[in-house]
Design a protein around this motif. Structure first.
Motif, short mmCIF file in Angstrom:
data_model
loop_
_atom_site.label_atom_id
_atom_site.label_comp_id
_atom_site.label_asym_id
_atom_site.label_seq_id
_atom_site.Cartn_x
_atom_site.Cartn_y
_atom_site.Cartn_z
N LEU A 171 0.82 -1.21 0.00
CA LEU A 171 0.00 0.00 0.00
C LEU A 171 0.86 1.26 0.00
O LEU A 171 0.55 2.24 -0.68
N ASP A 172 1.95 1.25 0.75
CA ASP A 172 2.85 2.40 0.77
C ASP A 172 3.47 2.64 -0.60
O ASP A 172 3.58 3.78 -1.06
N SER A 173 3.88 1.58 -1.27
CA SER A 173 4.49 1.73 -2.58
C SER A 173 3.47 2.23 -3.61
O SER A 173 3.81 3.00 -4.51
N LEU A 174 2.23 1.84 -3.47
CA LEU A 174 1.19 2.31 -4.39
C LEU A 174 0.90 3.80 -4.19
O LEU A 174 0.73 4.55 -5.16
N THR A 175 0.85 4.24 -2.96
CA THR A 175 0.55 5.65 -2.70
C THR A 175 1.73 6.54 -3.04
O THR A 175 1.54 7.68 -3.44
N GLU A 176 2.97 6.04 -2.91
CA GLU A 176 4.14 6.84 -3.27
C GLU A 176 4.27 7.02 -4.76
O GLU A 176 4.78 8.03 -5.23
N SER A 177 3.81 6.06 -5.55
CA SER A 177 3.97 6.13 -6.99
C SER A 177 2.93 7.02 -7.67
O SER A 177 3.05 7.32 -8.84
N ASP B 199 1.13 10.29 -8.87
CA ASP B 199 1.48 11.68 -9.14
C ASP B 199 0.32 12.55 -8.68
O ASP B 199 -0.81 12.40 -9.17
N PRO B 200 0.54 13.50 -7.76
CA PRO B 200 -0.58 14.32 -7.26
C PRO B 200 -1.17 15.23 -8.33
O PRO B 200 -2.32 15.66 -8.21
N ASN B 201 -0.42 15.53 -9.39
CA ASN B 201 -0.93 16.40 -10.45
C ASN B 201 -1.66 15.62 -11.53
O ASN B 201 -2.27 16.23 -12.42
N LEU B 202 -1.60 14.33 -11.48
CA LEU B 202 -2.24 13.51 -12.49
C LEU B 202 -3.75 13.55 -12.35
O LEU B 202 -4.29 13.33 -11.26
N GLY B 203 -4.43 13.90 -13.44
CA GLY B 203 -5.89 13.91 -13.44
C GLY B 203 -6.51 15.21 -12.97
O GLY B 203 -7.73 15.30 -12.83
N THR B 204 -5.70 16.25 -12.75
CA THR B 204 -6.28 17.52 -12.30
C THR B 204 -6.69 18.41 -13.46
O THR B 204 -7.49 19.29 -13.30
N ARG B 205 -6.11 18.17 -14.68
CA ARG B 205 -6.45 18.97 -15.86
C ARG B 205 -6.84 18.06 -17.01
O ARG B 205 -6.31 16.97 -17.15
N ILE B 206 -7.74 18.54 -17.81
CA ILE B 206 -8.15 17.80 -19.00
C ILE B 206 -7.86 18.68 -20.21
O ILE B 206 -8.30 19.83 -20.27
N ASP B 207 -7.11 18.16 -21.15
CA ASP B 207 -6.83 18.89 -22.39
C ASP B 207 -7.86 18.47 -23.43
O ASP B 207 -8.01 17.28 -23.74
N ILE B 208 -8.58 19.46 -23.97
CA ILE B 208 -9.59 19.19 -24.98
C ILE B 208 -9.24 19.95 -26.24
O ILE B 208 -8.96 21.14 -26.21
N GLN B 209 -9.22 19.25 -27.35
CA GLN B 209 -9.01 19.91 -28.63
C GLN B 209 -10.26 19.73 -29.49
O GLN B 209 -10.83 18.65 -29.55
#
Length: 80
Positions: free
Chosen positions: A61-67, A69-79
């Motif tokens: 569980l520790d290894s999963l939470t460390e891996s 990325d806190p910025n992943l999924g905060t923005r959506i790029d739409i074209q």
């Protein structure tokens, strides 16, 4: 190992007459102590396995939470 009371105990000395009751009681005592020792060993091994399992799941569980990325999924790029 199963203990059979009729094998170890003699309630009537007249029935045996050879004084082996003391040996039967001693044999029963040894059997009981061996069973208790085996049970204590089984419990100790089970505790070790439980602790090992808990440690490995915590590490996983520790290894999963460390891996993550806190910025992943905060923005959506739409074209368009």
């Amino acid at each position: 190992m199963s203990l059979k009371p009729d094998r170890f105990l003699c309630y009537d000395d007249k029935e045996r007459g050879d004084g082996k009751m003391d040996m039967q009681i001693a044999a029963m005592s040894v059997g009981i102590h061996q069973a208790q020792t085996a049970q204590n060993l089984d419990v100790a091994v089970l505790k070790m396995a439980m602790n090992s399992s808990a440690d490995s799941s915590t590490e996983l569980l520790d290894s999963l939470t460390e891996s993550l990325d806190p910025n992943l999924g905060t923005r959506i790029d739409i074209q368009a």
